[in-house]
Scaffold this active site. Structure first.
Site, mmCIF file in Angstrom:
data_model
loop_
_atom_site.group_PDB
_atom_site.id
_atom_site.type_symbol
_atom_site.label_atom_id
_atom_site.label_comp_id
_atom_site.label_asym_id
_atom_site.label_seq_id
_atom_site.Cartn_x
_atom_site.Cartn_y
_atom_site.Cartn_z
ATOM 1 N N PHE A 183 0.871 -1.161 -0.003
ATOM 2 C CA PHE A 183 0.080 -0.003 0.111
ATOM 3 C C PHE A 183 1.210 1.308 -0.061
ATOM 4 C CE2 PHE A 183 -2.313 -3.504 1.746
ATOM 5 C CZ PHE A 183 -3.767 -3.351 1.223
ATOM 6 N N VAL A 209 2.341 -1.719 4.496
ATOM 7 C CA VAL A 209 2.039 -0.346 4.136
ATOM 8 C C VAL A 209 3.162 0.531 4.104
ATOM 9 C CG1 VAL A 209 0.765 1.699 5.143
ATOM 10 C CG2 VAL A 209 -0.207 -0.606 5.393
ATOM 11 N N CYS A 210 3.419 1.094 3.173
ATOM 12 C CA CYS A 210 4.931 2.063 3.047
ATOM 13 C C CYS A 210 4.620 2.938 4.298
ATOM 14 C CB CYS A 210 4.731 3.109 1.513
ATOM 15 S SG CYS A 210 6.052 3.917 1.656
ATOM 16 N N ILE A 211 5.932 2.991 5.029
ATOM 17 C CA ILE A 211 5.955 3.473 6.243
ATOM 18 C C ILE A 211 6.066 4.960 6.126
ATOM 19 C CG2 ILE A 211 8.508 3.391 6.551
ATOM 20 C CD1 ILE A 211 8.024 3.233 9.487
ATOM 21 N N ALA A 258 2.643 6.573 5.018
ATOM 22 C CA ALA A 258 1.797 6.156 5.904
ATOM 23 C C ALA A 258 1.811 7.230 7.142
ATOM 24 C CB ALA A 258 1.914 4.844 6.693
#
Lengths: 122, 130
Positions: B39, B77-79, B82
């Site tokens: 994501f 999820v791409c940190i 995010a």
């Protein structure tokens, strides 16, 4: 890290500001490069505007993307392609761009896409 | 065949989050492997445990969680994307001194290396954008 190699093509279709696409694509490009995978970048549509020199986005409180594009060279990312028609439509030539890119026609773009294992579009 | 998915569109604003879910189910139903779902950009909102859509609408984070349970999926999820957008796990909430965290329990925050690794391992990476 995997020994296996996959070639990546990152397609940039959006203007440098107005959405996060340009920055997102560049971050992926630099990461692909860190993983030492073969990488090409293709600029289509408004994406060609990313390659213009002398951005000045300070007035809209954005970070200057052209500074990041300069990092491509540092990361030895030199397979950079740009759509001939997109340049023409915007009154640009490859000489107007801030970095060296090879112009491609539609047939050559199709070939470029075909010869890469993974294509990511932003 | 080994697939990975990249989702860059926001749930509810765009249809791509629904389409990606349906595509993921089809991939699994047909006996393929789903190596990872990544994501990125506005796609990170699919990992929010605080999404509360009306009951007659699809609950996208919950649907991913159910699929992940059933098939042991790796939902990443791409940190960087995010934390910018306020999707935090407990570690990041502590790091940025925030009062709460909202990453749904079946998702993990990690870096873009996970996207590139997915590209290396997978036969196909399919992107669901806006």
């Amino acid at each position: 890290m995997s020994e296996q190699k996959k070639s990546f093509l990152i397609i940039n279709r959006c203007a440098p500001y107005g959405s996060s696409n340009a920055r997102d694509a560049l971050d992926v490009a630099l990461t692909v490069s860190v993983f030492e995978q073969p990488l090409s970048l293709l600029f289509l549509d408004d994406g060609v505007l990313q390659l213009l020199p002398d951005h000045n986005p300070a007035d809209i409180a954005q970070k200057n993307l052209s500074a990041n594009l300069a990092m491509l060279e540092m990361y030895d990312i030199d397979q950079i392609f740009v759509c001939e028609k997109a340049l023409q439509q915007r009154g640009l030539t490859s000489e107007s761009l801030g970095l060296k890119a090879r112009t491609l026609n539609a047939t050559e773009i199709a070939d470029l896409v075909r010869k890469h294992d993974q294509v990511l579009s932003f | 065949m080994i697939f990975s998915l990249v989702i860059t569109g926001a749930p509810y604003s765009t249809q791509c989050a629904d389409t990606a879910l349906r595509f993921a189910r089809s991939v699994l139903q047909q006996g393929h492997t789903l190596h990872r779902v990544f994501f990125y950009a506005d796609g990170v909102h699919s990992g929010s445990a605080l999404a509360a859509p009306p009951q007659d609408e699809f609950n996208i984070p919950q649907a991913w969680a159910e699929l992940a349970h059933e098939h042991q999926l790796d939902l990443v999820v791409c940190i960087a994307a995010a934390v910018r957008r306020g999707v935090l796990d407990s570690n990041e909430a502590r790091r940025y001194e925030k009062d709460g965290h909202n990453l749904a329990s079946d998702f993990t925050l990690s870096g873009l290396g996970q996207l590139v690794e997915a590209g290396i391992v997978s036969d196909r990476v399919v992107t669901f954008g806006a």
